[in-house]
Scaffold this motif. Structure first.
Motif, PDB file in Angstrom:
ATOM      1  N   ASP A   9     -32.582  98.723  93.689  1.00 42.29           N
ATOM      2  CA  ASP A   9     -30.900  99.661  93.383  1.00 42.29           C
ATOM      3  C   ASP A   9     -30.636 100.226  91.962  1.00 42.29           C
ATOM      4  O   ASP A   9     -29.789 100.872  91.459  1.00 42.29           O
ATOM      5  CB  ASP A   9     -29.977  98.931  93.631  1.00 42.29           C
ATOM      6  CG  ASP A   9     -29.649  97.242  92.395  1.00 42.29           C
ATOM      7  OD1 ASP A   9     -31.277  97.201  92.160  1.00 42.29           O
ATOM      8  OD2 ASP A   9     -29.129  96.466  92.520  1.00 42.29           O
ATOM      9  N   ARG A  13     -30.146 104.033  91.261  1.00 47.01           N
ATOM     10  CA  ARG A  13     -28.824 104.631  90.792  1.00 47.01           C
ATOM     11  C   ARG A  13     -29.119 105.582  89.895  1.00 47.01           C
ATOM     12  O   ARG A  13     -28.304 106.514  89.327  1.00 47.01           O
ATOM     13  CB  ARG A  13     -28.220 103.271  90.165  1.00 47.01           C
ATOM     14  CG  ARG A  13     -27.207 102.691  90.636  1.00 47.01           C
ATOM     15  CD  ARG A  13     -26.073 101.935  90.194  1.00 47.01           C
ATOM     16  NE  ARG A  13     -25.441 100.831  90.993  1.00 47.01           N
ATOM     17  CZ  ARG A  13     -24.697 101.559  91.605  1.00 47.01           C
ATOM     18  NH1 ARG A  13     -24.298 103.104  90.766  1.00 47.01           N
ATOM     19  NH2 ARG A  13     -23.777  99.990  92.451  1.00 47.01           N
ATOM     20  N   ALA A  17     -27.767 109.186  89.829  1.00 43.84           N
ATOM     21  CA  ALA A  17     -26.057 109.214  88.649  1.00 43.84           C
ATOM     22  C   ALA A  17     -26.950 110.406  88.183  1.00 43.84           C
ATOM     23  O   ALA A  17     -26.051 111.255  86.797  1.00 43.84           O
ATOM     24  CB  ALA A  17     -26.119 108.276  88.158  1.00 43.84           C
ATOM     25  N   LYS A  72     -21.180  95.030  89.051  1.00 39.65           N
ATOM     26  CA  LYS A  72     -21.542  96.483  88.198  1.00 39.65           C
ATOM     27  C   LYS A  72     -20.985  97.209  87.716  1.00 39.65           C
ATOM     28  O   LYS A  72     -21.289  97.597  87.013  1.00 39.65           O
ATOM     29  CB  LYS A  72     -20.212  97.450  89.720  1.00 39.65           C
ATOM     30  CG  LYS A  72     -21.834  97.091  90.840  1.00 39.65           C
ATOM     31  CD  LYS A  72     -20.999  98.037  92.036  1.00 39.65           C
ATOM     32  CE  LYS A  72     -19.916  98.149  92.963  1.00 39.65           C
ATOM     33  NZ  LYS A  72     -20.168  98.550  94.547  1.00 39.65           N
ATOM     34  N   ILE A  83     -20.436 103.386  86.546  1.00 44.82           N
ATOM     35  CA  ILE A  83     -19.618 103.643  87.907  1.00 44.82           C
ATOM     36  C   ILE A  83     -18.314 104.137  88.313  1.00 44.82           C
ATOM     37  O   ILE A  83     -17.505 102.756  87.968  1.00 44.82           O
ATOM     38  CB  ILE A  83     -20.045 102.418  88.194  1.00 44.82           C
ATOM     39  CG1 ILE A  83     -22.428 102.253  87.587  1.00 44.82           C
ATOM     40  CG2 ILE A  83     -20.072 102.222  90.219  1.00 44.82           C
ATOM     41  CD1 ILE A  83     -22.710 101.009  87.799  1.00 44.82           C
ATOM     42  N   ASN A  84     -18.409 104.707  89.112  1.00 46.07           N
ATOM     43  CA  ASN A  84     -16.762 105.410  89.621  1.00 46.07           C
ATOM     44  C   ASN A  84     -15.765 104.255  90.141  1.00 46.07           C
ATOM     45  O   ASN A  84     -14.359 103.705  89.219  1.00 46.07           O
ATOM     46  CB  ASN A  84     -16.667 105.994  90.895  1.00 46.07           C
ATOM     47  CG  ASN A  84     -15.748 106.750  91.273  1.00 46.07           C
ATOM     48  OD1 ASN A  84     -14.440 107.046  90.734  1.00 46.07           O
ATOM     49  ND2 ASN A  84     -15.281 107.080  92.614  1.00 46.07           N
TER      50      ASN A  84
ATOM     51  N   THR B  69     -33.447 106.269 100.052  1.00 49.76           N
ATOM     52  CA  THR B  69     -31.261 106.556 100.804  1.00 49.76           C
ATOM     53  C   THR B  69     -31.576 105.721 102.084  1.00 49.76           C
ATOM     54  O   THR B  69     -32.702 106.162 103.200  1.00 49.76           O
ATOM     55  CB  THR B  69     -30.836 107.804 100.497  1.00 49.76           C
ATOM     56  OG1 THR B  69     -32.128 108.315 100.585  1.00 49.76           O
ATOM     57  CG2 THR B  69     -31.008 107.309  98.802  1.00 49.76           C
ATOM     58  N   THR B 101     -29.945 101.497  98.555  1.00 54.70           N
ATOM     59  CA  THR B 101     -28.307 102.065  98.699  1.00 54.70           C
ATOM     60  C   THR B 101     -28.025 101.869  99.531  1.00 54.70           C
ATOM     61  O   THR B 101     -28.168 101.677  99.867  1.00 54.70           O
ATOM     62  CB  THR B 101     -28.818 103.502  98.090  1.00 54.70           C
ATOM     63  OG1 THR B 101     -29.422 103.966  99.502  1.00 54.70           O
ATOM     64  CG2 THR B 101     -29.282 103.758  97.095  1.00 54.70           C
ATOM     65  N   ALA B 135     -25.588 101.097  94.609  1.00 54.55           N
ATOM     66  CA  ALA B 135     -24.714 102.312  94.927  1.00 54.55           C
ATOM     67  C   ALA B 135     -24.495 102.929  96.456  1.00 54.55           C
ATOM     68  O   ALA B 135     -25.157 102.297  97.048  1.00 54.55           O
ATOM     69  CB  ALA B 135     -25.136 103.856  94.669  1.00 54.55           C
ATOM     70  N   ASP B 197     -19.585 105.849  94.711  1.00 49.20           N
ATOM     71  CA  ASP B 197     -20.452 106.093  94.003  1.00 49.20           C
ATOM     72  C   ASP B 197     -20.549 107.625  94.416  1.00 49.20           C
ATOM     73  O   ASP B 197     -21.026 108.469  93.564  1.00 49.20           O
ATOM     74  CB  ASP B 197     -22.135 105.564  94.013  1.00 49.20           C
ATOM     75  CG  ASP B 197     -21.973 104.166  93.524  1.00 49.20           C
ATOM     76  OD1 ASP B 197     -21.268 104.397  92.501  1.00 49.20           O
ATOM     77  OD2 ASP B 197     -21.990 103.135  94.403  1.00 49.20           O
ATOM     78  N   ASN B 230     -22.367 111.505  92.711  1.00 47.81           N
ATOM     79  CA  ASN B 230     -23.489 111.343  93.367  1.00 47.81           C
ATOM     80  C   ASN B 230     -23.199 112.373  94.161  1.00 47.81           C
ATOM     81  O   ASN B 230     -22.428 111.105  95.069  1.00 47.81           O
ATOM     82  CB  ASN B 230     -23.852 109.961  93.560  1.00 47.81           C
ATOM     83  CG  ASN B 230     -24.496 108.768  92.369  1.00 47.81           C
ATOM     84  OD1 ASN B 230     -24.312 107.777  92.542  1.00 47.81           O
ATOM     85  ND2 ASN B 230     -23.805 109.272  91.056  1.00 47.81           N
TER      86      ASN B 230
END
Lengths: 95, 346
Positions: A9, A13, A17, A72, A83-84, B69, B101, B135, B197, B230
């Motif tokens: 994960d 990311r 990102a 997170k 992170i949003n 993904t 993910t 994410a 995300d 993203n």
């Protein structure tokens, strides 16, 4: 790569990102976690690392490492990422 | 004799020499169609080893693991008839299936119907974000044909083109593309507000070059508005169908683009990850299909400036066209994409 059982994960990311290619993302995460590249996909090492860093693991019973949004917050700090949903959480709670 | 499969999933026994002939023919076809370089001799030998390995399941050497993904994780459980909520499905993906993910999605999985239920979709995403760690993207297929008659307001280019009404067909496609672009922007704004995300536009350009054009324009505008979003764009086929045929993006004609050019366009638009597709020919062998897919994907990954994830599933990426993709083929295709193709993910 094994998701939260290992470090998949976190590597994913960095791809999503920061557009990091696979090898760069692995190295970035390994450096931030202070582990070797080999450790990244070792579920034995990574369970301890994730518990120590409080960034979630597959074991989510009572007394487990931080989960979900809690984890997170720590991942954002550890990987130097915005992170949003963490930013939204901060805004809504006034943190 | 080596037990392998045809592109339709049926078993076939081949000699090593026969497999080598098919591998070389697959590479040659990829070079001819995509205008990309062939696999090296070393790559070809490595691929032969992977295909001819007597074990049922083949995997990568330690250190060559890559990330995954997905497209529409909730739909996979709906198809199994397991009646649990989507948030729980994502938790299962995270903690039982070890997904790298997560992807929230509505069962229709198209941009147009999702527009009408955006608040409910925002709720599902916001709820899932509280309890999951990887994410989380929100996924839809752009699916531009849903904007055309009889399902939508625009004239149907597929009906106009056989009548020779090329200009009208192009105008109809541009009208549909404009509506699609608008809806993708609405979706992006809603999901950003919900905390997602990012987004996954999956099976993009299934409706041809006008659909790809709308996706690229949407990605460009989303990137400008949400610099940290993203965005993954998965393609629908190995080359962009030219239903319009004259459309250009940043000075390049979209019709007929193969994976390496698709990746360049996606990077220029502002996508973070490109999902490349190579279609399986069900009449040819698995070795032929895998060699062909690998040749195109390897070149796409080599020249791309953003991470590239190859689609490896039902009828794509060398995998046979079957609703139950055989694990012997999936594991070989995945291994080859990781170790020979040097893909960033699948």
């Amino acid at each position: 790569m094994g998701g939260v059982r290992t470090s998949g994960d976190l590597v994913a990311r960095m791809q999503l990102a920061k557009n990091m290619r696979l090898d760069d993302a692995k190295k970035y995460v390994a450096d931030k976690l202070k582990v070797s590249l080999r450790d990244l996909t070792d579920e034995v090492t990574m369970r301890e690392v994730r518990e120590d860093l409080d960034i979630s693991s597959i074991f989510m019973g009572y007394g487990s490492a931080s989960r979900g949004i809690e984890a997170k917050f720590n991942i954002a700090r550890l990987l130097d990422l915005e992170i949003n949903c963490v930013e939204k959480f901060k805004k809504k709670t006034g943190i | 004799m080596i037990l392998t499969r045809m592109g339709d999933g049926s078993f076939v026994e081949m000699t090593t020499a026969e497999i080598r002939v098919d591998v070389e023919a697959g590479i040659e076809d990829a070079v001819k169609k995509a205008k990309c370089p062939p696999l090296t001799d070393e790559d070809t030998e490595h691929l032969m080893d992977i295909i001819c390995d007597p074990r049922k399941f083949v995997s990568v050497e330690r250190g060559n693991e890559l990330v995954l993904t997905y497209d529409s994780q909730p739909m996979k459980f709906a198809r199994l008839g397991i009646p649990i909520d989507r948030v729980q499905i994502l938790q299962i993906y995270e903690r039982a299936l070890m997904a790298d993910t997560l992807e929230m999605a509505y069962v229709h999985y198209s941009a147009k119907p999702v527009k009408t239920i955006l608040p409910e979709e925002q709720y599902a995403v916001a709820e899932a974000l509280l309890t999951t760690t990887p994410a989380l993207l929100y996924g839809v297929m752009p699916n531009m044909p849903t904007y055309t008659k009889p399902d939508g307001p625009c004239e149907n280019a597929a009906e106009l083109l056989p009548k020779g009404m090329v200009t009208e067909a192009r105008e109809a496609q541009m009208e549909a593309a404009s509506m699609l672009e608008h809806d993708l922007l609405l979706l992006g704004a809603a999901m950003n507000e919900a905390g997602a995300d990012g987004l996954d536009f999956d099976t993009s350009a299934a409706g041809g070059d006008a659909e790809f054009y709308a996706c690229l324009r949407a990605v460009e505008q989303l990137r400008a508005k949400y610099p940290r979003m993203n965005i993954e764009v998965g393609m629908s086929s190995e080359f962009v169908l030219g239903f319009h045929s004259a459309l250009e993006y940043k000075g390049e004609r979209l019709a007929g683009m193969y994976p390496h050019k698709q990746c360049r366009m996606l990077a220029e638009a502002g996508a973070n990850v490109a999902g490349v597709v190579v279609n399986t020919n069900s009449s040819r062998s698995f070795p032929w299909n895998l060699a062909r897919a690998l040749t195109m994907c390897k070149y796409a990954a080599a020249v791309s400036t953003i991470p590239v994830h190859a689609n490896v599933g039902m009828g794509v990426g060398g995998v046979p066209m079957q609703i139950t993709p055989p694990i012997d083929c999936v594991s070989r295709a995945s291994t080859a994409m990781a170790e020979i193709g040097k893909l960033d993910g699948l």
